[in-house]
Write an enzyme that holds these catalytic residues in place. Structure first.
Site, short mmCIF file in Angstrom:
data_model
loop_
_atom_site.label_atom_id
_atom_site.label_comp_id
_atom_site.label_asym_id
_atom_site.label_seq_id
_atom_site.Cartn_x
_atom_site.Cartn_y
_atom_site.Cartn_z
N TRP A 106 0.83 -1.21 0.00
CA TRP A 106 0.00 0.00 0.00
C TRP A 106 0.86 1.25 0.00
CZ3 TRP A 106 -4.13 -1.67 -1.84
CH2 TRP A 106 -4.65 -2.92 -1.46
N ASP A 145 -1.24 6.55 6.27
CA ASP A 145 -2.32 5.59 6.04
C ASP A 145 -2.42 4.75 7.30
OD1 ASP A 145 -3.90 3.42 5.34
OD2 ASP A 145 -2.88 3.04 3.43
N LYS A 148 -11.63 -2.38 8.66
CA LYS A 148 -10.79 -3.20 9.51
C LYS A 148 -11.13 -2.99 10.99
CE LYS A 148 -7.27 -2.69 5.96
NZ LYS A 148 -7.16 -4.05 5.40
#
Length: 362
Positions: free
Chosen positions: A101, A173, A197
């Site tokens: 990511w 992030d 999540k």
């Protein structure tokens, strides 16, 4: 059918108390005679939901008043473009590459900034199994922002300390670690997270951004990709992900009222992680893949060293009610994502199952 222990990296399991309340309110939310899925986002009833979610997030995370909370869509992946479009006024940004990511955020910024997107460190040499040491001398003082992925879902690493970027805004992030422990929001210029999540179902993206960083984006930026658009309209420029925000509000209530806040949540998460890491450190069959100083509390990858045995374990675990343990293809083996909603009991039972499997397959 009894509920399984879901170790998915996301969408992940939700607290049962949240699911039960959502079920009870499904047909009639607080006497409105309708589901939250059905009501107008312009109604007073829904306005109280989104306002309540924002207020709770500020309370639970202790977000300073000079930060804006935005409820957006498009997943964290859309933020890979929105961040440079809104923050890179001079066209320069630094990146630490610690996983897939982080690499994607860097790649997207390269499309917009070209050589202005600069990688200052990477752990690709060892399959992202550690957080690289950072040399401040390699940082660029002219950068518009400095980007990290605080917790790496796929590779199971987490920054043990935050980099000191001076006056350059730190952007992170935090998709797979938000709400797992206290976080000093004032250390960041911007935080972003996909909700699926630790916050709620897929479809909601949360951005926490310092207000002075919200201004006119780079020329040519689409209206929907401007933070100013959403800040000026209270995250209501278009129809927001209404039901996901409602579930996020219930999760935050659970965190505050049932768990006791982020300090209490951190203690529980440390207990769960210690159970699994301690077993992996002494097991003769299973081994963790991450260097100890970089270990995540949320995502724990491990292997046997034998692909056939890994596959047999994943199949046997699923049959026993431990699902979604297969590791990412770039790491192989297994991965246990033990987000907030995973009870301690789930990790205890997983470890017991692993011990039994090891005895039977030694």
């Amino acid at each position: 059918m009894s509920r399984v222990y879901n170790f998915s990296a996301g969408p992940s399991m939700l607290p049962e108390a949240v699911l039960s309340r959502a079920a009870a309110e499904m047909l009639d939310y607080e006497g409105s005679g309708q589901s939250v899925m059905e009501m107008s986002h312009r109604s007073k009833t829904y306005q109280s939901i989104i306002d309540g979610c924002s207020s709770l997030l500020r309370d639970v995370m202790q977000i300073p008043d000079d930060y804006e909370v935005l409820f957006l869509q498009g997943g964290a992946s859309t933020q890979f473009a929105m961040v440079p479009l809104n923050l890179a006024k001079n066209g320069k940004a630094d990146f630490v590459l610690t996983g897939q990511w982080a690499k994607k955020a860097y790649s997207e910024a390269q499309k917009l900034l070209g050589d202005g997107a600069r990688a200052v460190a990477s752990s690709a040499d060892k399959t992202f199994s550690y957080i690289p040491a950072l040399d401040p001398a390699a940082f660029h003082p002219d950068a518009d922002y400095f980007h990290i992925c605080l917790n790496n879902t796929i590779y199971g690493t987490k920054f043990p300390t935050l980099p000191d970027t001076g006056s350059v805004p730190l952007v992170a992030d935090v998709s797979s670690c938000i709400l797992s422990e206290p976080l000093d929001v004032s250390r960041f210029g911007l935080l972003y997270a996909g909700a699926q999540k630790n916050m709620g179902p897929a479809g909601l993206t949360v951005v926490i951004v310092r207000k002075d960083l919200i201004g006119e984006p780079r020329e040519g930026t689409p209206t929907m990709l401007s933070y100013k658009t959403h800040a000026d309209n209270g995250s209501m420029y278009n129809t927001p992900p209404c039901y996901a925000i409602y579930i996020c509000k219930l999760v935050l209530q659970w965190l505050k009222e049932d768990i006791g806040g982020l300090e209490a949540m951190k203690a529980i998460n440390e207990q769960k992680a210690a159970l699994l890491y301690d077993y992996l450190d002494q097991s003769r069959m299973f081994k963790g893949t991450v260097e100890k100083g970089s270990r995540s509390l949320m995502n724990i990858p491990f292997v046997t060293g034998n692909e056939e045995l890994d596959a047999r374990f994943v199949k046997a675990a699923a049959a026993a009610g431990f699902v979604n343990l297969k590791g990412h293809r770039t790491v192989g083996g297994m991965r246990a994502s033990i987000y907030n909603a995973m009870p301690v009991e789930g990790v205890e039972k997983l470890v017991a199952f692993m011990e039994k499997f090891e005895q039977e397959n030694a």
